[in-house]
Design a protein around this motif. Structure first.
Motif, short mmCIF file in Angstrom:
data_model
loop_
_atom_site.label_atom_id
_atom_site.label_comp_id
_atom_site.label_asym_id
_atom_site.label_seq_id
_atom_site.Cartn_x
_atom_site.Cartn_y
_atom_site.Cartn_z
N ASP A 243 -12.08 3.56 -6.04
CA ASP A 243 -12.08 2.84 -4.77
C ASP A 243 -11.74 3.78 -3.62
N HIS A 288 1.09 4.08 -2.34
CA HIS A 288 0.65 2.96 -1.50
C HIS A 288 -0.72 2.44 -1.94
N ARG A 289 -1.66 3.34 -2.13
CA ARG A 289 -3.02 2.91 -2.51
C ARG A 289 -3.04 2.28 -3.90
N ARG A 291 -0.56 0.70 -5.39
CA ARG A 291 0.09 -0.61 -5.33
C ARG A 291 -0.77 -1.66 -4.66
N GLU A 292 -1.77 -1.23 -3.92
CA GLU A 292 -2.74 -2.17 -3.37
C GLU A 292 -3.77 -2.60 -4.41
N GLY A 293 -3.64 -2.06 -5.63
CA GLY A 293 -4.55 -2.43 -6.70
C GLY A 293 -5.82 -1.61 -6.74
N GLN A 294 -5.82 -0.47 -6.05
CA GLN A 294 -7.02 0.35 -5.99
C GLN A 294 -7.05 1.38 -7.12
#
Length: 465
Positions: A243, A288-289, A291-294
């Motif tokens: 992603d 961060h990325r 933990r955004e599910g990416q």
């Protein structure tokens, strides 16, 4: 659509194979055995493999000419030797509406044998409707290149958990979301690399708990020296699934172009004297990325395990509970030596390869054991040393390495802009200055450099000591 794609369940079913020799019979028999078919082979001559399978009781052979009556009662007929007898058997089978394939004779067949990608129990069949078997095989190889070898293991693990999850989640929408989150997240990554453990029971428990499995995963991937053809198959597959791609400055556009078209690209590259991102900022961005599910690919030039700060990033991600995997790549030293036509090790010349960095923290002189680096009988690969060649050469000669020792500089190894220069330790700095090298460049020192292949002057420039 010229044919209807379908898969036949042949386990325990009677199948006739006409022909037992040549290039076609053995591969067809091997496929039928893998499908669990009850195989009868009728042929006047039999290949060694087929005879071995017969002795082991895995199939039955009749050493004689085939006749039309052999097709009777079969679930499937394959004619691997389409002579007159084989064609007659095929005609009888088609008349009886038995699925029949005649090798290289699509006009005599009522089904086509596809090219197969086998990740048991995942099967992918590729067919051109008989127009070009060679093209079907090529398409199969393209598909093989992007599929993980552990795909079958993933399918078997999910199958083991399916009933438990279905009993726990009665809604079809809930089940679909659950399985999508499994496949998109770190659980599938673990299974693909062989760490399935008690996964079926674990997945059932997660479904019962209503756990959110959408947490992302970070793959720290080696992009190789720059030529996209030198990407590993796994690196290519992960790039096409990512992603977001967070990449260093030295990753080439040709490599980045293999990422998914809609993937977000973030350059966090560092250049000497112009560090746009600190390591702490990169670490925070990765967490961060994820933990955004990416699905995050952290793309590094060469092999991330060599001077790529991979240890710092892995430690930070694990400390924050983020799944991480490191995928090695081809390192610059290997690419540079291959380009210049010499090995890194060679019997009688170099039994050891030593990798060192050419600069330390804050662009200071690196903390290198120069006495060890100057020993004979080894190859020295120096990364990021272009701006300190005079100092490096001085340290080596001060510690006993002869100034006449062969040395090479390879700039932009594997890229169209690659330049290669052969000289000695004493002439390294002059080589770089006279040819206005700006990097990225890899320096290789050692007797193996003397094995470099001769090249036209436009490709290989030499300077005498």
């Amino acid at each position: 659509m010229k044919g209807f794609p379908a898969f036949l369940r042949l386990a325990g079913q009677p199948v006739l194979l006409v022909g037992g020799n040549g290039e076609a019979a053995v591969p067809k028999a091997r496929l039928l055995l893998a499908a669990g078919a009850d195989i009868t082979v009728v042929a006047t001559t039999l290949a060694t493999e087929i005879l071995d399978w017969a002795r082991a009781g895995r199939l039955t052979v009749h050493r004689r000419r085939p006749v039309a009556e052999d097709a009777g009662g079969r679930a499937l007929v394959i004619v691997a030797e389409p002579d007159a007898d084989g064609v007659a058997v095929a005609a009888a089978a088609r008349t009886a509406r038995i699925p029949t394939n005649v090798v290289d004779r699509p006009e005599l067949s009522n089904f086509i044998m596809p090219a197969i990608v086998d990740r048991n129990p995942v099967l992918i069949a590729v067919s051109t409707g008989g127009a070009s078997p060679a093209l079907a095989r090529r398409v199969r190889s393209w598909i093989e290149a992007v599929l993980p070898t552990g795909l079958g293991r993933l399918a078997r693990t999910l199958d083991g958990a399916r009933q438990g999850v279905n009993d726990t989640l009665p809604s079809a929408t809930q089940r679909r979301r659950f399985w999508d989150s499994v496949l998109d997240g770190p659980i599938a990554t673990r299974i693909l690399r062989g760490d399935e453990g008690e996964c079926p029971q674990f997945l059932t428990q997660l479904a019962a708990q209503g756990r959110d499995l959408a947490a992302g995963v970070v793959h720290i991937v080696g992009a190789g020296p720059g030529d996209p053809d030198l990407l590993t198959l796994k690196a290519l597959r992960l790039l096409q699934q990512a992603d977001v791609v967070i990449h260093d400055r030295l990753v080439s556009d040709a490599v980045l172009n293999h990422a998914r078209r809609d993937a977000t690209r973030i350059s966090v590259g560092k250049a000497k004297g112009a560090h746009s991102w600190t390591q702490a900022e990169i670490n925070a961005l990765l967490v961060h990325r994820a933990r955004e599910g990416q699905r995050v690919v952290r793309l590094k030039g060469g092999d991330p395990n060599l001077f790529g700060r991979v240890g710092e990033e892995v430690a930070h991600l694990r400390a924050h509970g983020v799944e991480v995997e490191v995928v090695p790549g081809i390192t610059a030293a290997t690419a540079a030596a291959s380009a210049a036509g010499f090995p890194l090790s060679h019997r009688g010349l170099a039994s050891t390869v030593t990798y060192v960095t050419g600069h330390g923290a804050d662009d200071s002189e690196p903390d290198v054991d120069w006495q060890a680096a100057a020993r004979s009988g080894q190859t020295l690969a120096i990364y990021m040393g272009l701006s300190r060649l005079a100092t490096i050469a001085g340290r080596l000669t001060e510690n006993g390495l002869a100034g006449s020792t062969p040395a090479a500089i390879v700039e932009s190894a594997s890229l169209p802009t690659e330049r290669r220069f052969i000289g000695t330790v004493a002439t390294l700095d002059r080589l770089a200055r006279d040819n206005r090298l700006t990097g990225p460049a890899l320096v290789i020192v050692g007797d193996v450099v003397a094995l470099a292949q001769a090249e036209p002057a436009s490709r290989l420039l030499s300077i005498a000591s």
